[in-house]
Design an enzyme around this catalytic site. Structure first.
Site, PDB file in Angstrom:
ATOM      1  N   GLU A  12       0.847  -1.192   0.000  1.00  0.00           N
ATOM      2  CA  GLU A  12       0.000   0.000   0.000  1.00  0.00           C
ATOM      3  C   GLU A  12       0.885   1.245   0.000  1.00  0.00           C
ATOM      4  OE1 GLU A  12      -4.145  -0.986   1.742  1.00  0.00           O
ATOM      5  OE2 GLU A  12      -2.858  -0.438   3.399  1.00  0.00           O
ATOM      6  N   GLY A  28      -6.410   6.683   0.358  1.00  0.00           N
ATOM      7  CA  GLY A  28      -7.413   7.694   0.659  1.00  0.00           C
ATOM      8  C   GLY A  28      -7.272   8.964  -0.153  1.00  0.00           C
ATOM      9  N   SER A  59      -6.679   3.425  -2.905  1.00  0.00           N
ATOM     10  CA  SER A  59      -7.674   3.965  -3.842  1.00  0.00           C
ATOM     11  C   SER A  59      -8.130   2.943  -4.876  1.00  0.00           C
ATOM     12  CB  SER A  59      -7.149   5.240  -4.521  1.00  0.00           C
ATOM     13  OG  SER A  59      -6.880   6.240  -3.547  1.00  0.00           O
TER      14      SER A  59
HETATM   15  P1  13P Z   1      -8.314   3.492   0.378  1.00  0.00           P
HETATM   16  O1  13P Z   1      -8.858   2.359  -0.462  1.00  0.00           O
HETATM   17  O2  13P Z   1      -9.402   4.298   1.034  1.00  0.00           O
HETATM   18  O3  13P Z   1      -7.308   4.310  -0.349  1.00  0.00           O
HETATM   19  O4  13P Z   1      -7.526   2.805   1.616  1.00  0.00           O
HETATM   20  C1  13P Z   1      -6.592   1.829   1.357  1.00  0.00           C
HETATM   21  C2  13P Z   1      -6.185   1.207   2.632  1.00  0.00           C
HETATM   22  O5  13P Z   1      -5.529   1.808   3.441  1.00  0.00           O
HETATM   23  C3  13P Z   1      -6.635  -0.171   2.903  1.00  0.00           C
HETATM   24  O6  13P Z   1      -5.983  -0.711   4.003  1.00  0.00           O
END
Ligand code: 13P
Length: 254
Positions: free
Chosen positions: A168, A174, A214
């Site tokens: 990630e 986010g 995302s």
């Molecule tokens: P988003 O999908 O909201 O970007 O978050 C990713 C995340 O941190 C999942 O653990």
């Protein structure tokens, strides 16, 4: 090498117990026909037990978002791998960048948690990822592979084989700014090469590596088409059953 896709919804600090149960039921109902993927939801600690009970007869599995490494003791506010196993929880996310950033989680702690979870039969989803500054400085691959080595340091090859690594990139979480499939694949391939160094090619080929940051129904297909992307760890888009089901259904013809 075909690995079974694993799509997980990280609900983070969202939803009451009642709302979590509603979403869990809706995910179960909408995803039940997708038998060729693993589906996981990660509610808050408070909702874990109720959601695990609600999903007990379904293929959807439940994950915690964090745990301590000790089974019990004077650790106010923590919950343990033993508690998770007792509550019917199958998976636990560890080392999420939000925990590293806001709660001081370290590589050493992540390694201890991975070890403790395996001792209780709960499987870890081990998160790694670089900041934008690290990417811009050309440090992505060395940073992320270093995190992988540190997190898996206490696991055997067989334990590593059934664990999940989630890549990630912090700048994609986010923000609506997804890593391109090529950017993600480059890091996933480097992670798998590191796993092959540690455990040999056969084990490395079994370990599932999720992408997170995302992920949406509209971009999941091209991400999942990459050879080393085996699933998604989804934040925002996992909070409604329709969008999460759209991600789970990425293989279905549309
Ligand atoms: P988003 O999908 O909201 O970007 O978050 C990713 C995340 O941190 C999942 O653990």
């Amino acid at each position: 090498m075909s690995r079974r896709p694993i799509l997980a919804g990280n609900w983070k600090l969202n939803l009451t117990v009642r709302e979590s149960l509603e979403l869990a039921s809706a995910v179960r109902d909408k995803c039940a026909r997708h038998r060729d993927v693993d589906v996981v939801v990660a509610p808050t600690h408070l909702a874990l037990h109720a959601v695990a009970q609600r999903l007990a007869d379904s293929p959807v599995r439940v994950a915690a978002q964090n745990c301590h490494w000790a089974d019990q003791g004077a650790f106010t506010g923590e919950i343990s791998p033993a508690h998770l196993a007792d509550a019917g929880v199958a998976w636990c996310i560890i080392g999420h960048s939000e925990r590293r950033q806001f709660f001081g989680e370290t590589d050493d702690g992540v390694a201890k948690k991975a070890r403790a979870l395996h001792d209780r039969g709960v499987l870890p989803i081990i998160c790694v990822g670089e900041s934008l500054d690290q990417r811009d400085a050309g440090q992505t691959l060395s940073w992320v592979t270093g995190q992988v080595k540190a997190a898996l340091a206490e696991l055997t090859a067989d334990e590593a084989a059934v664990s999940v690594v989630a890549y990630e990139p912090i700048w994609a979480i986010g923000t609506g700014r997804t890593a391109s499939p090529e950017q993600a694949q480059e890091v996933h391939a480097a992670i798998r090469a590191t796993l092959a160094e540690l455990y040999g090619r056969a084990i490395a080929d079994r370990i599932r590596i999720q992408y997170g940051g995302s992920v949406k129904p509209s971009n999941v297909k091209t991400l999942m088409a990459q050879p080393d992307i085996d699933g998604a760890l989804v934040g925002g888009a996992s909070l409604t059953a329709d969008s999460f089901a759209g991600i789970v259904a990425h293989r279905a013809e549309d």
